[in-house]
Motif scaffolding. Structure first.
Motif, mmCIF file in Angstrom:
data_model
loop_
_atom_site.group_PDB
_atom_site.id
_atom_site.type_symbol
_atom_site.label_atom_id
_atom_site.label_comp_id
_atom_site.label_asym_id
_atom_site.label_seq_id
_atom_site.Cartn_x
_atom_site.Cartn_y
_atom_site.Cartn_z
ATOM 1 N N ALA A 17 0.700 -1.197 -0.294
ATOM 2 C CA ALA A 17 -0.066 -0.067 0.199
ATOM 3 C C ALA A 17 1.086 1.081 0.350
ATOM 4 N N PHE A 20 2.803 1.632 -3.511
ATOM 5 C CA PHE A 20 2.035 1.872 -4.604
ATOM 6 C C PHE A 20 1.015 3.353 -4.835
ATOM 7 N N ARG A 61 2.342 -12.574 -3.362
ATOM 8 C CA ARG A 61 1.456 -12.355 -2.957
ATOM 9 C C ARG A 61 -0.473 -13.145 -3.499
ATOM 10 N N ARG A 65 -2.063 -15.890 -1.010
ATOM 11 C CA ARG A 65 -3.382 -15.664 -1.144
ATOM 12 C C ARG A 65 -4.521 -16.646 -1.932
ATOM 13 N N LEU A 73 -15.587 -13.493 5.887
ATOM 14 C CA LEU A 73 -15.990 -12.563 5.758
ATOM 15 C C LEU A 73 -17.145 -12.935 6.665
ATOM 16 N N HIS A 89 -12.011 -6.893 -3.963
ATOM 17 C CA HIS A 89 -10.041 -7.533 -3.899
ATOM 18 C C HIS A 89 -9.917 -7.359 -4.492
ATOM 19 N N TYR A 93 -6.591 -6.394 -7.131
ATOM 20 C CA TYR A 93 -5.518 -7.419 -7.799
ATOM 21 C C TYR A 93 -5.777 -7.029 -8.569
ATOM 22 N N ILE A 155 -8.897 2.534 -4.396
ATOM 23 C CA ILE A 155 -8.230 2.940 -3.751
ATOM 24 C C ILE A 155 -8.865 3.555 -2.199
ATOM 25 N N HIS A 158 -12.145 1.701 -1.207
ATOM 26 C CA HIS A 158 -11.184 0.695 -0.473
ATOM 27 C C HIS A 158 -11.679 0.875 0.673
ATOM 28 N N VAL A 162 -14.054 0.178 4.548
ATOM 29 C CA VAL A 162 -13.652 -0.206 5.379
ATOM 30 C C VAL A 162 -14.289 0.872 6.760
ATOM 31 N N ARG A 176 -8.518 -7.916 11.106
ATOM 32 C CA ARG A 176 -8.282 -9.040 9.694
ATOM 33 C C ARG A 176 -6.574 -8.432 9.265
HETATM 34 C C1 HEM Z 1 -2.663 0.793 -2.520
HETATM 35 C C2 HEM Z 1 -3.155 0.772 -1.691
HETATM 36 C C3 HEM Z 1 -4.207 -0.172 -1.054
HETATM 37 C C4 HEM Z 1 -4.529 -0.675 -1.656
HETATM 38 C C5 HEM Z 1 -3.610 -1.921 -3.426
HETATM 39 C C6 HEM Z 1 -5.149 -2.285 -0.859
HETATM 40 C C7 HEM Z 1 -5.531 -4.148 -1.672
HETATM 41 C C8 HEM Z 1 -6.344 -4.875 -0.360
HETATM 42 C C9 HEM Z 1 -6.936 -6.211 -0.739
HETATM 43 C C10 HEM Z 1 -6.441 -6.238 -2.336
HETATM 44 C C11 HEM Z 1 -7.367 -6.981 -0.012
HETATM 45 C C12 HEM Z 1 -8.136 -8.101 0.377
HETATM 46 C C13 HEM Z 1 -6.898 -8.838 0.803
HETATM 47 C C14 HEM Z 1 -5.799 -9.741 0.115
HETATM 48 O O1 HEM Z 1 -6.874 -10.427 -0.243
HETATM 49 O O2 HEM Z 1 -4.758 -9.139 -0.097
HETATM 50 C C15 HEM Z 1 -7.412 -5.601 1.426
HETATM 51 C C16 HEM Z 1 -7.822 -5.743 2.246
HETATM 52 C C17 HEM Z 1 -7.768 -5.185 3.263
HETATM 53 N N1 HEM Z 1 -7.819 -3.530 3.392
HETATM 54 FE FE1 HEM Z 1 -6.391 -2.316 1.985
HETATM 55 N N2 HEM Z 1 -5.583 -2.128 0.227
HETATM 56 C C18 HEM Z 1 -5.716 -0.680 -0.023
HETATM 57 C C19 HEM Z 1 -5.353 0.460 1.472
HETATM 58 C C20 HEM Z 1 -5.283 0.060 2.283
HETATM 59 C C21 HEM Z 1 -6.171 1.087 3.592
HETATM 60 C C22 HEM Z 1 -5.310 2.769 3.085
HETATM 61 C C23 HEM Z 1 -6.625 0.954 4.220
HETATM 62 C C24 HEM Z 1 -6.982 1.722 5.455
HETATM 63 C C25 HEM Z 1 -8.070 1.204 5.967
HETATM 64 C C26 HEM Z 1 -6.874 -0.743 3.890
HETATM 65 C C27 HEM Z 1 -7.695 -1.435 4.804
HETATM 66 C C28 HEM Z 1 -7.766 -3.226 4.640
HETATM 67 C C29 HEM Z 1 -8.628 -3.892 5.499
HETATM 68 C C30 HEM Z 1 -9.226 -3.583 6.689
HETATM 69 C C31 HEM Z 1 -8.834 -5.652 5.134
HETATM 70 C C32 HEM Z 1 -9.673 -6.293 5.143
HETATM 71 C C33 HEM Z 1 -11.133 -6.949 4.672
HETATM 72 C C34 HEM Z 1 -11.640 -7.655 4.515
HETATM 73 O O3 HEM Z 1 -12.042 -7.631 5.508
HETATM 74 O O4 HEM Z 1 -11.549 -8.409 4.080
HETATM 75 N N3 HEM Z 1 -6.711 -1.228 2.389
HETATM 76 N N4 HEM Z 1 -7.219 -4.979 0.370
#
Ligand code: HEM
Ligand code: HEM
Length: 183
Positions: A17, A20, A61, A65, A73, A89, A93, A155, A158, A162, A176
């Motif tokens: 993150a 990116f 990754r 995954r 969920l 999600h 990806y 983003i 996303h 949350v 999580r």
């Molecule tokens: C470039 C920025 C970001 C990208 C590309 C990204 C991508 C992803 C992806 C693909 C997932 C699914 C989990 C996985 O399979 O990896 C995920 C989950 C999650 N991300 Fe991000 N994320 C980013 C930034 C953030 C930020 C800044 C936050 C803060 C609020 C955040 C909070 C979460 C949370 C809480 C989950 C868990 C969701 C669930 O309950 O399944 N993400 N993220």
């Protein structure tokens, strides 16, 4: 049953993150600001270096995954929300892999043909048979920029999702992905 993502997924989620955000920042600056040509050149090299590292990291990754157990969920989310989360999600990806690949196409098809030397250490090869292909270069540039701008929107959605679940539905998803303790 696990309640959080695999530690490697969690680590990569946050490291990637940050990376990116740096990629979007450097791309926007080098393309849209009138900066010193030397700084611009260095920023380009830096952008390409971090970008190809992200391309490689993506596969680690994805493998984790796909093969590690993932947390289900929360039941508190409606079927519709769960579906949206899964597709969101998947989209993230897709953007995470399409961005560096289109970047790689740009530099491989470039008329100038500058090599990509990853942080000054080793040469990252160009995709064969593209050198000097202006048409491909132009298409790749357009797609790369379009993906970058839409990625910002994705983003944003996303993060908004949350925060919305946390504030409105009182569902904290952050543990999580490694932030804070499970209930
Ligand atoms: C470039 C920025 C970001 C990208 C590309 C990204 C991508 C992803 C992806 C693909 C997932 C699914 C989990 C996985 O399979 O990896 C995920 C989950 C999650 N991300 Fe991000 N994320 C980013 C930034 C953030 C930020 C800044 C936050 C803060 C609020 C955040 C909070 C979460 C949370 C809480 C989950 C868990 C969701 C669930 O309950 O399944 N993400 N993220
Ligand atoms: C990994 C994620 C990446 C992100 C988020 C990203 C983001 C961006 C952004 C925002 C721009 C400016 C677009 C514009 O305003 O026209 C840009 C331009 C550019 N990026 Fe990337 N980039 C990534 C990966 C890469 C990679 C891996 C390479 C090459 C190996 C690369 C090479 C370039 C080049 C050459 C340009 C300038 C294109 C032009 O002259 O129009 N990028 N990138």
């Amino acid at each position: 049953m696990v309640t959080r993502y695999h530690p490697i997924t969690i680590t990569l989620h946050w490291v990637m993150a940050i990376a990116f955000f740096l990629m979007l920042g450097s791309g926007l600056v080098m393309e849209n600001l009138d900066i010193d040509p030397n700084l611009k050149f260095n920023l380009f090299q830096w952008h390409k270096s971090l970008g190809v590292l992200l391309l490689c990291t993506f596969f680690v990754r994805l493998a984790v995954r796909l093969f590690a157990e993932k947390p289900a969920l929360p039941d508190a989310l409606s079927q519709r929300e769960q579906k949206l989360a899964r597709w969101g999600h998947r989209a993230l990806y897709f953007w995470m892999i399409a961005l560096p690949i289109t970047g790689w196409f740009i530099v491989s098809a470039s008329v100038i043909g500058l090599p990509t030397i990853v942080f000054g250490q080793f040469v990252w090869p160009h995709i064969p048979n593209l050198a000097g292909n202006e048409q491909i270069e132009e298409i790749a540039e357009t797609v790369h920029a379009a993906l970058a701008y839409t990625f910002i929107g994705l983003i944003f959605i996303h993060i908004t999702a949350v925060v919305k679940h946390m504030r409105k539905d009182k569902i904290n998803l952050l543990p999580r992905i490694g932030i804070g303790k499970d209930k």
